[in-house]
Scaffold this motif. Sequence first.
Motif, short mmCIF file in Angstrom:
data_model
loop_
_atom_site.label_atom_id
_atom_site.label_comp_id
_atom_site.label_asym_id
_atom_site.label_seq_id
_atom_site.Cartn_x
_atom_site.Cartn_y
_atom_site.Cartn_z
N MET B 1 -14.94 10.08 -12.75
CA MET B 1 -13.57 9.96 -12.23
C MET B 1 -12.78 9.47 -13.01
SD MET B 1 -14.18 11.73 -8.46
CE MET B 1 -13.10 12.80 -8.27
N LYS B 2 -11.49 9.83 -13.58
CA LYS B 2 -10.36 9.55 -14.09
C LYS B 2 -9.78 8.83 -12.84
CE LYS B 2 -7.12 8.99 -17.61
NZ LYS B 2 -6.24 10.01 -18.27
N THR B 3 -9.62 7.77 -13.17
CA THR B 3 -9.01 7.12 -11.64
C THR B 3 -7.70 5.97 -12.08
OG1 THR B 3 -10.90 6.52 -11.07
CG2 THR B 3 -8.83 4.60 -10.39
N ILE B 4 -6.81 6.22 -11.80
CA ILE B 4 -5.03 5.61 -12.06
C ILE B 4 -4.88 5.24 -10.65
CG2 ILE B 4 -3.36 6.21 -13.32
CD1 ILE B 4 -4.10 7.91 -14.95
N LEU B 5 -4.47 3.92 -11.96
CA LEU B 5 -3.37 2.37 -10.32
C LEU B 5 -1.84 3.21 -10.34
CD1 LEU B 5 -3.47 0.65 -8.81
CD2 LEU B 5 -3.69 -1.24 -10.34
N VAL B 6 -1.76 3.21 -9.72
CA VAL B 6 0.61 2.97 -9.83
C VAL B 6 0.57 2.09 -8.94
CG1 VAL B 6 2.46 4.77 -9.01
CG2 VAL B 6 -0.16 5.34 -9.99
N LEU B 7 2.02 1.51 -9.48
CA LEU B 7 2.75 0.20 -9.24
C LEU B 7 4.18 0.45 -9.40
CD1 LEU B 7 0.01 -2.63 -11.35
CD2 LEU B 7 -0.29 -2.18 -8.98
N PRO B 8 4.28 0.88 -7.97
CA PRO B 8 6.22 0.44 -8.76
C PRO B 8 6.60 -0.84 -8.08
CG PRO B 8 5.61 1.27 -5.77
CD PRO B 8 3.62 0.58 -6.93
N ALA B 9 7.69 -1.06 -9.39
CA ALA B 9 7.73 -2.66 -9.18
C ALA B 9 9.35 -3.24 -9.30
CB ALA B 9 7.29 -3.06 -10.50
N TYR B 10 9.57 -3.78 -8.47
CA TYR B 10 11.17 -4.50 -8.30
C TYR B 10 11.38 -6.10 -8.69
CZ TYR B 10 15.81 -5.06 -7.63
OH TYR B 10 17.68 -4.93 -7.32
N ASN B 11 11.04 -6.08 -10.15
CA ASN B 11 11.50 -7.70 -9.75
C ASN B 11 9.82 -8.34 -9.81
OD1 ASN B 11 13.87 -7.19 -10.98
ND2 ASN B 11 15.04 -7.93 -8.67
N GLU B 12 9.13 -7.72 -10.39
CA GLU B 12 7.96 -8.73 -9.80
C GLU B 12 7.93 -9.29 -10.79
OE1 GLU B 12 7.18 -8.81 -7.37
OE2 GLU B 12 7.47 -7.57 -5.94
N GLU B 13 8.34 -10.11 -12.18
CA GLU B 13 7.47 -11.28 -12.84
C GLU B 13 6.90 -11.89 -13.10
OE1 GLU B 13 11.20 -11.95 -15.57
OE2 GLU B 13 11.40 -13.89 -13.68
N ASN B 14 7.07 -12.34 -11.58
CA ASN B 14 6.12 -13.76 -11.37
C ASN B 14 4.85 -12.81 -11.27
OD1 ASN B 14 8.21 -15.79 -11.43
ND2 ASN B 14 8.68 -15.00 -9.43
N TYR B 15 4.11 -11.52 -11.03
CA TYR B 15 3.14 -11.80 -10.32
C TYR B 15 2.13 -10.31 -11.01
CZ TYR B 15 4.55 -13.87 -6.44
OH TYR B 15 5.37 -14.59 -5.42
N ILE B 16 3.32 -9.44 -12.29
CA ILE B 16 2.54 -8.29 -12.61
C ILE B 16 1.93 -8.47 -13.06
CG2 ILE B 16 4.68 -8.10 -14.00
CD1 ILE B 16 3.83 -5.00 -11.67
#
Lengths: 113, 219
Positions: B1-16
């Motif tokens: 099954m095709k699995t897609i991870l969605v990451l909403p991001a706002y100013n997360e350059e340190n972790y993304i």
Amino acid sequence: MIGIQIIAITFGLVSLYFSYYQYRRRIFTIKEFLFWFILWTGFLFVSFFPQSVSPYIKNLGFSRLMDFVIVIAVVVIFCILLHNYLVVRRLEHRIEQLVRELALKNLKVEKDR
Amino acid sequence: MKTILVLPAYNEENYIGKLINEAKAYVDEIIVVDDHSSDKTAEKAAQAGAIVLKHLINLKKAAALKTGTEAALERKAEIIIFMDSDGQHLPKDLPRFIQPLIEEGYDIVIGARKGGQTMPLFRRWGNQLLEWAARFLFKIKIKDIQSGYRSFRADCYKYLHWQSNGYHADAEMTIRTGKFHLKFKQIFIETIYHDDFKGMTVVDGLYLLAQIFLWRIKL
């Protein structure tokens, strides 16, 4: 003529001019202008001839014209507040739709490449 | 099954970047929705190999999740996973979110944060209050109604389709899970709090509490 009347008339005239100015700049449509024209003309009439509405005010249970004006002003302000709130919500929703559609459009463009 | 991870991001350059690199092993694709960050979140996400979508203005988390979900559906996802981008969720937990959907027939898996010492005190009390409200009004026993770490089958999106703004989307999804009797599983997850000043404030929490009462009438 008493001081409060002078202030009210000046305010009414300025507002009337401002409505006309918005109409000339084509910001107001003719319908919007007519609405504000009737409102401010009525306001000016009551400011000039406060006695003309006294019998009606007594029937509504207000002892003074000023009480009536304040109550009406508060009602109008709340109506405008509700209207503005609805407009802002609608705009927010439209902007959100637009921004999201643009983001998704870029995905489709990249996919088609 | 095709699995897609969605990451909403706002100013997360340190972790993304680190997050994407670690998560890649568990999912087929990763979509990052950059919610108009002022830092290099989008660049770092793209460098790490994610598909990046950009919002031209900041619309907050709920809208970013919606954009990400619609993009995932566009890319024929069958399982969609949400995760916060601030590094508080661990990618090693991803298989635990996927497996119950595939093997045990669940519609949605919700990650409940352990309310131990790692969770800031106010957040722990706030979560408890919201949990009671959801249990009392919607008869759903979920420990952490607003956890941002969750997965669901793509065909359930029509039931989960949230209308809330900001951080309330997660809670609304949980409430809708109860409302539409979706088969859900709750799993406990580790969380690492890097920044106490991010996420919901006390005022947001009180607003959400009022919102839960309103959902009882509206939904």
